[in-house]
Write a protein that holds these residues in place. Structure first.
Motif, PDB file in Angstrom:
ATOM      1  N   CYS A  23       0.839  -1.193   0.000  1.00 59.77           N
ATOM      2  CA  CYS A  23       0.000   0.000   0.000  1.00 59.77           C
ATOM      3  C   CYS A  23       0.877   1.247   0.000  1.00 59.77           C
ATOM      4  CB  CYS A  23      -0.880  -0.030   1.250  1.00 59.77           C
ATOM      5  SG  CYS A  23      -1.963   1.389   1.464  1.00 59.77           S
ATOM      6  N   SER A  24       0.441   2.293  -0.694  1.00 61.80           N
ATOM      7  CA  SER A  24       1.200   3.543  -0.788  1.00 61.80           C
ATOM      8  C   SER A  24       1.006   4.463   0.416  1.00 61.80           C
ATOM      9  CB  SER A  24       0.788   4.310  -2.050  1.00 61.80           C
ATOM     10  OG  SER A  24       1.097   3.576  -3.206  1.00 61.80           O
ATOM     11  N   ARG A  25       0.065   4.157   1.309  1.00 63.08           N
ATOM     12  CA  ARG A  25      -0.164   4.988   2.488  1.00 63.08           C
ATOM     13  C   ARG A  25       1.062   4.916   3.384  1.00 63.08           C
ATOM     14  NH1 ARG A  25      -1.342   8.710   5.807  1.00 63.08           N
ATOM     15  NH2 ARG A  25      -3.099   8.535   7.211  1.00 63.08           N
ATOM     16  N   GLN A  35      -5.489  -0.254  -7.319  1.00 59.36           N
ATOM     17  CA  GLN A  35      -4.644   0.719  -7.998  1.00 59.36           C
ATOM     18  C   GLN A  35      -5.449   2.001  -8.140  1.00 59.36           C
ATOM     19  OE1 GLN A  35      -2.196  -1.219 -11.386  1.00 59.36           O
ATOM     20  NE2 GLN A  35      -4.181  -2.226 -11.384  1.00 59.36           N
ATOM     21  N   LYS A  50      -0.603   7.992 -13.428  1.00 59.67           N
ATOM     22  CA  LYS A  50       0.298   7.598 -12.349  1.00 59.67           C
ATOM     23  C   LYS A  50      -0.488   6.598 -11.501  1.00 59.67           C
ATOM     24  CE  LYS A  50       3.601  10.039 -11.411  1.00 59.67           C
ATOM     25  NZ  LYS A  50       5.010   9.884 -11.596  1.00 59.67           N
ATOM     26  N   TRP A  52      -0.972   4.823  -7.595  1.00 57.55           N
ATOM     27  CA  TRP A  52      -0.727   4.569  -6.181  1.00 57.55           C
ATOM     28  C   TRP A  52      -1.415   3.257  -5.876  1.00 57.55           C
ATOM     29  CZ3 TRP A  52      -2.028   9.632  -3.069  1.00 57.55           C
ATOM     30  CH2 TRP A  52      -0.973  10.533  -3.218  1.00 57.55           C
ATOM     31  N   ALA A  54      -3.154   0.679  -3.024  1.00 58.30           N
ATOM     32  CA  ALA A  54      -3.876   0.817  -1.763  1.00 58.30           C
ATOM     33  C   ALA A  54      -4.358  -0.533  -1.256  1.00 58.30           C
ATOM     34  CB  ALA A  54      -5.078   1.744  -1.940  1.00 58.30           C
ATOM     35  N   LEU A  62      -6.860   7.352   0.537  1.00 55.71           N
ATOM     36  CA  LEU A  62      -6.034   7.765  -0.595  1.00 55.71           C
ATOM     37  C   LEU A  62      -6.880   8.353  -1.724  1.00 55.71           C
ATOM     38  CD1 LEU A  62      -3.522   4.785  -0.551  1.00 55.71           C
ATOM     39  CD2 LEU A  62      -2.955   7.175  -0.104  1.00 55.71           C
ATOM     40  N   TRP A  72      -7.439  12.573  -8.921  1.00 57.51           N
ATOM     41  CA  TRP A  72      -7.927  11.203  -9.064  1.00 57.51           C
ATOM     42  C   TRP A  72      -8.649  11.015 -10.391  1.00 57.51           C
ATOM     43  CZ3 TRP A  72     -12.879   9.085  -9.376  1.00 57.51           C
ATOM     44  CH2 TRP A  72     -12.967   7.699  -9.175  1.00 57.51           C
ATOM     45  N   THR A  88       3.219   4.727 -15.737  1.00 56.66           N
ATOM     46  CA  THR A  88       2.978   4.681 -14.298  1.00 56.66           C
ATOM     47  C   THR A  88       3.904   5.631 -13.590  1.00 56.66           C
ATOM     48  OG1 THR A  88       4.527   2.879 -13.960  1.00 56.66           O
ATOM     49  CG2 THR A  88       2.242   2.258 -14.389  1.00 56.66           C
ATOM     50  N   ALA A  89       3.876   5.534 -12.274  1.00 59.17           N
ATOM     51  CA  ALA A  89       4.709   6.412 -11.450  1.00 59.17           C
ATOM     52  C   ALA A  89       6.113   6.383 -11.923  1.00 59.17           C
ATOM     53  CB  ALA A  89       4.635   5.990  -9.992  1.00 59.17           C
TER      54      ALA A  89
END
Length: 89
Positions: A23-25, A35, A50, A52, A54, A62, A72, A88-89
């Motif tokens: 998770c990106s948190r 995603q 991009k 993130w 979760a 998020l 978003w 992507t990122a």
């Protein structure tokens, strides 16, 4: 030890590659379930996405963070091919 393999170019899989995506948190170590696709229209082309990741617990937090900032675009299950569109990122 092989001096020609110091850069990790051998056939062995790295420990990072074997670990599940997280998770990106900040501070969360849970496996990713979602995603969150987003972009910043001031610096990215409209089709760029991009990503993130979760977990179920942090998905809403998020999404809210990204929605509040107008970034978003959509949320898809982790592993979906939709995230590969535009990078992507």
């Amino acid at each position: 030890m092989n001096i020609f393999n110091l850069g990790g170019l051998g056939g062995e899989e790295s420990p990072r590659a074997a670990a599940p995506e997280q998770c990106s948190r900040k501070g969360c170590r849970a496996a990713a379930d979602w995603q969150l696709l987003w972009n910043n229209p001031r610096i990215h082309t409209p089709e760029r996405r991009k990503v993130w990741l979760a977990c179920n617990e942090h998905r809403a937090w998020l999404e809210d963070y990204l929605q509040t900032r107008g970034l978003w675009k959509e949320t898809v299950p982790f592993g979906s091919a939709a995230a590969s569109v535009g990078g992507t990122a």
